[in-house]
Design an enzyme around this catalytic site. Sequence first.
Site, PDB file in Angstrom:
ATOM      1  N   CYS A 269     -30.853 -27.913 -26.323  1.00  0.00           N
ATOM      2  CA  CYS A 269     -31.673 -28.873 -25.574  1.00  0.00           C
ATOM      3  C   CYS A 269     -32.704 -29.527 -26.495  1.00  0.00           C
ATOM      4  O   CYS A 269     -32.335 -30.330 -27.328  1.00  0.00           O
ATOM      5  CB  CYS A 269     -32.304 -28.189 -24.358  1.00  0.00           C
ATOM      6  SG  CYS A 269     -32.993 -29.368 -23.194  1.00  0.00           S
TER       7      CYS A 269
ATOM      8  N   HIS B 162     -27.579 -25.803 -21.553  1.00  0.00           N
ATOM      9  CA  HIS B 162     -28.138 -24.454 -21.729  1.00  0.00           C
ATOM     10  C   HIS B 162     -27.067 -23.395 -21.507  1.00  0.00           C
ATOM     11  O   HIS B 162     -26.807 -23.003 -20.372  1.00  0.00           O
ATOM     12  CB  HIS B 162     -29.270 -24.228 -20.727  1.00  0.00           C
ATOM     13  CG  HIS B 162     -30.483 -25.052 -21.008  1.00  0.00           C
ATOM     14  ND1 HIS B 162     -31.495 -24.627 -21.834  1.00  0.00           N
ATOM     15  CD2 HIS B 162     -30.833 -26.292 -20.595  1.00  0.00           C
ATOM     16  CE1 HIS B 162     -32.427 -25.556 -21.913  1.00  0.00           C
ATOM     17  NE2 HIS B 162     -32.049 -26.583 -21.172  1.00  0.00           N
TER      18      HIS B 162
ATOM     19  N   GLU C 108     -27.346 -20.362 -21.979  1.00  0.00           N
ATOM     20  CA  GLU C 108     -27.956 -19.080 -21.590  1.00  0.00           C
ATOM     21  C   GLU C 108     -28.129 -18.929 -20.088  1.00  0.00           C
ATOM     22  O   GLU C 108     -28.355 -17.827 -19.606  1.00  0.00           O
ATOM     23  CB  GLU C 108     -29.314 -18.891 -22.290  1.00  0.00           C
ATOM     24  CG  GLU C 108     -30.380 -19.913 -21.950  1.00  0.00           C
ATOM     25  CD  GLU C 108     -30.238 -21.199 -22.745  1.00  0.00           C
ATOM     26  OE1 GLU C 108     -29.223 -21.365 -23.440  1.00  0.00           O
ATOM     27  OE2 GLU C 108     -31.140 -22.044 -22.660  1.00  0.00           O
TER      28      GLU C 108
ATOM     29  N   ASP D 102     -40.988  -3.896  -9.822  1.00  0.00           N
ATOM     30  CA  ASP D 102     -41.703  -3.996 -11.111  1.00  0.00           C
ATOM     31  C   ASP D 102     -42.839  -2.984 -11.200  1.00  0.00           C
ATOM     32  O   ASP D 102     -42.937  -2.222 -12.163  1.00  0.00           O
ATOM     33  CB  ASP D 102     -42.278  -5.400 -11.325  1.00  0.00           C
ATOM     34  CG  ASP D 102     -41.216  -6.484 -11.278  1.00  0.00           C
ATOM     35  OD1 ASP D 102     -40.029  -6.151 -11.423  1.00  0.00           O
ATOM     36  OD2 ASP D 102     -41.578  -7.660 -11.093  1.00  0.00           O
TER      37      ASP D 102
ATOM     38  N   THR E 139     -43.334  -0.384  -9.400  1.00  0.00           N
ATOM     39  CA  THR E 139     -42.848   0.992  -9.254  1.00  0.00           C
ATOM     40  C   THR E 139     -42.291   1.508 -10.581  1.00  0.00           C
ATOM     41  O   THR E 139     -42.571   2.635 -10.995  1.00  0.00           O
ATOM     42  CB  THR E 139     -41.772   1.072  -8.151  1.00  0.00           C
ATOM     43  OG1 THR E 139     -42.324   0.538  -6.950  1.00  0.00           O
ATOM     44  CG2 THR E 139     -41.339   2.495  -7.890  1.00  0.00           C
TER      45      THR E 139
HETATM   46  P1  XMP Z   1     -40.380 -19.342  -8.567  1.00  0.00           P
HETATM   47  O1  XMP Z   1     -41.045 -19.679  -7.286  1.00  0.00           O
HETATM   48  O2  XMP Z   1     -41.269 -19.534  -9.756  1.00  0.00           O
HETATM   49  O3  XMP Z   1     -40.103 -17.793  -8.500  1.00  0.00           O
HETATM   50  O4  XMP Z   1     -39.055 -20.003  -8.744  1.00  0.00           O
HETATM   51  C1  XMP Z   1     -39.328 -17.071  -9.437  1.00  0.00           C
HETATM   52  C2  XMP Z   1     -39.376 -15.615  -9.053  1.00  0.00           C
HETATM   53  O5  XMP Z   1     -40.688 -15.095  -9.301  1.00  0.00           O
HETATM   54  C3  XMP Z   1     -41.251 -14.580  -8.116  1.00  0.00           C
HETATM   55  N1  XMP Z   1     -42.675 -14.907  -8.174  1.00  0.00           N
HETATM   56  C4  XMP Z   1     -43.640 -14.030  -8.489  1.00  0.00           C
HETATM   57  N2  XMP Z   1     -43.591 -12.737  -8.779  1.00  0.00           N
HETATM   58  N3  XMP Z   1     -45.941 -12.706  -9.025  1.00  0.00           N
HETATM   59  C5  XMP Z   1     -44.755 -12.070  -9.026  1.00  0.00           C
HETATM   60  O6  XMP Z   1     -44.738 -10.864  -9.254  1.00  0.00           O
HETATM   61  C6  XMP Z   1     -46.081 -14.016  -8.741  1.00  0.00           C
HETATM   62  O7  XMP Z   1     -47.173 -14.568  -8.753  1.00  0.00           O
HETATM   63  C7  XMP Z   1     -44.860 -14.718  -8.457  1.00  0.00           C
HETATM   64  N4  XMP Z   1     -44.580 -16.002  -8.139  1.00  0.00           N
HETATM   65  C8  XMP Z   1     -43.244 -16.096  -7.970  1.00  0.00           C
HETATM   66  C9  XMP Z   1     -40.515 -15.284  -6.988  1.00  0.00           C
HETATM   67  O8  XMP Z   1     -40.570 -14.539  -5.797  1.00  0.00           O
HETATM   68  C10 XMP Z   1     -39.129 -15.397  -7.564  1.00  0.00           C
HETATM   69  O9  XMP Z   1     -38.411 -14.196  -7.445  1.00  0.00           O
END
Ligand code: XMP
Length: 602
Positions: free
Chosen positions: A78, A173, A175, A231, A233
Amino acid sequence: MNQIVVLNAGGQYCHLIARRIRDLGVHAVVADIATPASELRQVKGIIISGGPASVTEPSSPSVDTAIYKLDVPVLGICYGHQLLARDLGGLDSVKAGVTKEYGHATLTAANDCALFTKIPSRQDSDLKFTVWMSHGDTVQTQPPGFKVGGSTDDCAIAVIHHPDRKLFGLQFHPEVVHTEYGTEIYRNFVFDQCRCEKDWDPRARVEHVIADIRRVAGDRKVFFLISGGVDSTVAFTLCARALGAERVLGLYVDTGFMREGDAEAMQYLRNTFGERAVRLADRSADFFGRLQGVTHPEDKRAIIGETFVAVQEDEFARLRLREDEWLLGQGTIYPDTIESGGARHAAKIKTHHNRVERIQALLEAGRVIEPLVEFYKDEVRVLGEELGLPHDVVWRHPFPGPGLAVRCVAAEAHAAVEPAALSLPNGVAGWIVPVRTVGVQGDERSYSRLLVLAGLADVEAAGALARRVTNEHRTINRVGALVYERAGAAFGRVAIHPASLTRERVALLRAADALVTRIVRARGLYDAIWQMPVAMLPLGAAAGRETIVLRPVNSRDGMTADFARLPAPVVSELARALGELDGVDAVLYDVTNKPPATIELE
Ligand code: XMP
């Protein structure tokens, strides 16, 4: 040394590249893009990652161009592909922002490009497969001595390769899981071109992580905020194994934004490590109090993160814990840091709760321990299984730290939905909803409008239309299919109403989420879907009326995602059940991939 170095141009998928290679059993590390060529002399291969900048701008991140003369194979991806073209072919080789191309595309590849050997060719001589694109700039001419190795409808020079010098560039990409044969492409590069041998076993990392925790902690103890999710846990368990249960203290904070059943999930830790090591605190009044009237997603995130820190400080004071004796443990995983703009050159997509300013200050002061910061979600699950955690804990759908707060969308002003001025297929109606949700496009954050469609034949048709519309209209980053509208609240007449995070709204969202989870489990779909956020918009026939958004996704690590296809009878069942909840005027089924939309709506 037998390894691949990935030079980080700040792309969302940079560490994913290293991951894919480690999955092949080869040690790969990520390094700063400007790493001097002299330090790369011993490596077996160099990969230049994607990134949000444009190589046509003078201040854009660059490599030490001496790397091209090291006689080490180089693969640009990219942004890296464009950089290779610019460095070896001159400034005119790359044109800024000619076409925007996001998502799936079909690559027609040349049989003589060494990266495509071992990809089964179809009957005809052309090799065609699906690739994942996310770019604005385009390579216009290949550098001298290079051949074009593939193209798509929107990108004539999607692959370049130098037949003699082992230099390769890919606009797409490989990956991300959505690229067909991505693994084969990396295998060809790593084994055939770079001549690497296998030296990396991901399952052998537990001991390494435990040793690291002991080294970082020294004599100190670790205080954890835990959520019951995989995470925190796994991170807590690793620290307890490394230091002993008497040197860890976990606090489960009820923020008011938890799902039904969340408190029970942390019971596993209580049973394993004892009630002394794992405590509970209801702090929902603090969270709701501080968030009153707040509407912007990033403000919500900042306040939630700061409140977590305040809770932790209160707890330190209450239990008389000395700061020099205790570290703050966090279950931060790699995407949390890259999406928060933590890696150099990476754009800020959103601030994760564990990367707010006060946490950054603690990190800089060396007072934080994050055993999982190098790992992606799927690797954390491997570690969880290796540690013997129960299946339900390891395979629970991911839940963000800020909880339902990032699924309960707020709005400042009253505004009606408008018919969309787009060319849509016959029989399909479209409305622009005057509310913005977060997305990620071309490695950058977007905060754009939602398009709602009605009258589509099926979910496939909705997804295809969503892809086309979001590619063509930068102001739309998310598309929902209308699957329920309450009689008397026809969608064309609903409006966004001012709303923020209140206990009442969150209670309705929690009930909707619990209902959806029950149905999805009962229909045997829970394990087949990677994550299924249920979100809510203050959209309805009157103030206080709401729209529920179903957001099922399939992903490997949350960095990219496809919206998940639910069977039509299940969608009808969900729509019917949600429509019976008091306060719900409509139900949408989010049919957008990531990119262009993120998983959470915020
Ligand atoms: P997005 O919304 O960025 O989410 O596409 C990607 C993954 O990350 C999770 N997510 C979080 N997990 N703290 C976390 O531990 C956060 O602030 C947070 N924000 C998003 C989301 O649920 C998805 O699995």
